[in-house]
Design a protein around this motif. Structure first.
Motif, PDB file in Angstrom:
ATOM      1  N   LEU A  65      -7.744   6.144  -6.003  1.00 48.03           N
ATOM      2  CA  LEU A  65      -8.422   5.284  -6.978  1.00 48.03           C
ATOM      3  C   LEU A  65      -7.699   3.954  -7.206  1.00 48.03           C
ATOM      4  CD1 LEU A  65      -9.590   7.950  -9.585  1.00 48.03           C
ATOM      5  CD2 LEU A  65     -10.980   6.757  -7.902  1.00 48.03           C
ATOM      6  N   PRO A  66      -6.395   3.945  -7.553  1.00 52.01           N
ATOM      7  CA  PRO A  66      -5.730   2.640  -7.732  1.00 52.01           C
ATOM      8  C   PRO A  66      -5.671   1.827  -6.442  1.00 52.01           C
ATOM      9  CG  PRO A  66      -4.430   4.425  -8.692  1.00 52.01           C
ATOM     10  CD  PRO A  66      -5.480   5.063  -7.855  1.00 52.01           C
ATOM     11  N   LEU A  67      -5.538   2.520  -5.305  1.00 50.60           N
ATOM     12  CA  LEU A  67      -5.426   1.817  -4.034  1.00 50.60           C
ATOM     13  C   LEU A  67      -6.735   1.118  -3.673  1.00 50.60           C
ATOM     14  CD1 LEU A  67      -3.292   1.384  -1.831  1.00 50.60           C
ATOM     15  CD2 LEU A  67      -4.292   3.297  -0.581  1.00 50.60           C
ATOM     16  N   SER A 113       0.946   6.633  -6.960  1.00 50.73           N
ATOM     17  CA  SER A 113      -0.286   7.266  -7.423  1.00 50.73           C
ATOM     18  C   SER A 113      -0.313   8.752  -7.070  1.00 50.73           C
ATOM     19  CB  SER A 113      -1.489   6.556  -6.808  1.00 50.73           C
ATOM     20  OG  SER A 113      -2.691   7.164  -7.199  1.00 50.73           O
ATOM     21  N   TYR A 118     -15.199   2.916  -6.928  1.00 44.22           N
ATOM     22  CA  TYR A 118     -14.517   3.645  -7.995  1.00 44.22           C
ATOM     23  C   TYR A 118     -15.465   4.651  -8.638  1.00 44.22           C
ATOM     24  CZ  TYR A 118     -10.021   3.307 -10.412  1.00 44.22           C
ATOM     25  OH  TYR A 118      -8.744   3.525 -10.843  1.00 44.22           O
ATOM     26  N   ILE A 139       2.070   1.773  -3.706  1.00 47.75           N
ATOM     27  CA  ILE A 139       1.001   2.199  -4.613  1.00 47.75           C
ATOM     28  C   ILE A 139       0.553   3.619  -4.294  1.00 47.75           C
ATOM     29  CG2 ILE A 139      -1.380   1.735  -5.298  1.00 47.75           C
ATOM     30  CD1 ILE A 139      -0.790  -1.236  -4.866  1.00 47.75           C
ATOM     31  N   ASP A 178       1.891  10.885  -9.311  1.00 50.31           N
ATOM     32  CA  ASP A 178       1.256  11.153 -10.610  1.00 50.31           C
ATOM     33  C   ASP A 178       0.218  12.267 -10.490  1.00 50.31           C
ATOM     34  OD1 ASP A 178       2.741   9.211 -11.884  1.00 50.31           O
ATOM     35  OD2 ASP A 178       1.215   7.649 -11.662  1.00 50.31           O
ATOM     36  N   TYR A 235       0.817  -1.206   0.000  1.00 51.59           N
ATOM     37  CA  TYR A 235       0.000   0.000   0.000  1.00 51.59           C
ATOM     38  C   TYR A 235       0.856   1.263   0.000  1.00 51.59           C
ATOM     39  CZ  TYR A 235      -3.781  -3.228   1.172  1.00 51.59           C
ATOM     40  OH  TYR A 235      -4.686  -4.262   1.148  1.00 51.59           O
ATOM     41  N   THR A 255      -8.846  -0.304  -5.667  1.00 48.64           N
ATOM     42  CA  THR A 255      -8.912  -1.565  -6.411  1.00 48.64           C
ATOM     43  C   THR A 255      -8.039  -2.629  -5.756  1.00 48.64           C
ATOM     44  OG1 THR A 255      -9.268  -0.329  -8.452  1.00 48.64           O
ATOM     45  CG2 THR A 255      -8.593  -2.620  -8.670  1.00 48.64           C
ATOM     46  N   VAL A 256      -6.822  -2.258  -5.404  1.00 48.07           N
ATOM     47  CA  VAL A 256      -5.883  -3.219  -4.805  1.00 48.07           C
ATOM     48  C   VAL A 256      -6.402  -3.708  -3.456  1.00 48.07           C
ATOM     49  CG1 VAL A 256      -3.552  -3.520  -3.896  1.00 48.07           C
ATOM     50  CG2 VAL A 256      -3.910  -2.236  -6.009  1.00 48.07           C
TER      51      VAL A 256
END
Length: 342
Positions: free
Chosen positions: A265-267, A231, A332, A227, A234, A224, A269-270
């Protein structure tokens, strides 16, 4: 309307996938080699009459499905039999009634065994996930805030090392460490503790949770952190972040009000996928620390060739992964309204 179409579409796909998994789970254990009636019994002196009694007891004497008497070896049968008298439809009917069969080893309902073990696993995974998420998000965001500094490099090294550690190896190391510091190294409760007051029993369970929870937290905290850092870096390079800084907002305000929500957002999902897969992945931690959870039940069922337990556990894990992905999709869409338009 777009939002409702998106939600209904995702829920529909989740239901379809669950139905597919239910069918696949049934046939998967019918093509395994060996006689299921002899699976959990290693006594070579067992007579054929006793085997037939076991087959009748567990419904293995019925055809698998119309036209097929068995699938391993493939043995064709009558196609004109009542389909509701086949193993497949009996399996579906039992599932609709909340039944998953009878354990070969303990002769108890599989649903009861898995229900007991599931709550123990949820307790362990829940505590570990909460700690890993909190620590990973905080340190990942702090590392991105202090990008290209010694703090960032140190956090990057720690997260990479934590994420790459084999779970069973870390568990064994912490087990030795805990044994030298008076911590419980196995089980969920101290023997004889059931007669103690509730608060004492809860405290005893918490002490037994320290080492397995710490193992779980360290491994997933590293993932975590990586990621979240990547993220957030970015997001911080986007033009709207530059605009927020130009308005005179402090870096803390930029992170809190503009960057963190999009960086999550990406976290999300993971985390959702991990919640599903760790129902099975906790088997290493539960085995090392003798924790009576779902992973331990799977390990015991494999060693005993208890196919009904494995079939029920695999179905439970698959449904957990599907529901976790559904929750991720819905979350999401809440965090990023653009998802509903696509």
């Amino acid at each position: 309307m777009k939002r409702w179409r998106y939600l209904l579409g995702r829920i529909g796909w989740a239901i379809f996938t669950i139905l597919f998994v239910i069918i696949l789970n049934f046939f998967l254990f019918r093509v395994l080699p060996g006689d299921p009636a002899r699976a959990g019994i290693r006594d070579p002196r067992m007579k054929q009459e006793a085997v037939e009694i076991i087959r009748v007891r567990f419904g293995l004497d019925k055809p698998v499905i119309n036209c097929f008497e068995s699938l391993n070896p493939v043995k064709f049968g009558s196609c004109a039999i009542n389909p509701f008298e086949t193993q497949f439809f009996i399996y579906i009917k039992n599932l609709l009634q909340g039944e998953m069969g009878i354990s070969y080893h303990s002769n108890r309902p599989v649903a009861d065994i898995l229900a007991e073990r599931l709550w123990n696993t949820i307790l362990l995974i829940g505590a570990g996930q909460i700690l890993a998420i909190i620590i990973g998000v905080i340190f990942g965001a702090f590392a991105a805030w202090k990008a290209r500094t010694s703090i960032d490099y140190g956090a990057l090294i720690i997260s990479l090392v934590a994420w790459s550690l084999p779970t069973f190896w870390l568990g064994i190391i912490l087990l030795f460490w805990g044994s030298n510091h008076g911590l419980p190294i196995g089980g969920m409760q101290t023997p004889g503790m059931s007669s103690q007051p509730l608060l004492i029993r809860i405290g005893d369970i918490v002490r037994h949770m320290i080492l397995p929870t710490l193992t779980y937290t360290i491994v997933y905290m590293g993932e975590y952190m990586l990621i979240m850092r990547s993220s957030l870096l970015d997001v911080l390079s986007e033009d709207y972040i530059l605009t927020a800084k130009a308005k005179g907002l402090s870096m803390f305000q930029v992170l809190k009000d503009h960057a963190l929500k999009n960086a999550m957002l990406p976290l999300v999902t993971v985390i959702a996928i991990n919640l599903g897969f760790t129902m099975a992945g906790a088997v290493q931690i539960e085995t090392v620390f003798s924790w009576p959870g779902l992973g331990g039940a799977i390990y015991e069922a494999v060693s005993r060739r208890d196919f009904p337990i494995l079939q029920g556990a695999f179905l439970l894990i698959a449904v957990a992964v599907i529901l976790a992905n559904l929750i991720a999709d819905l979350t999401y869409s809440y965090l990023d309204p653009r998802v509903q338009v696509e």
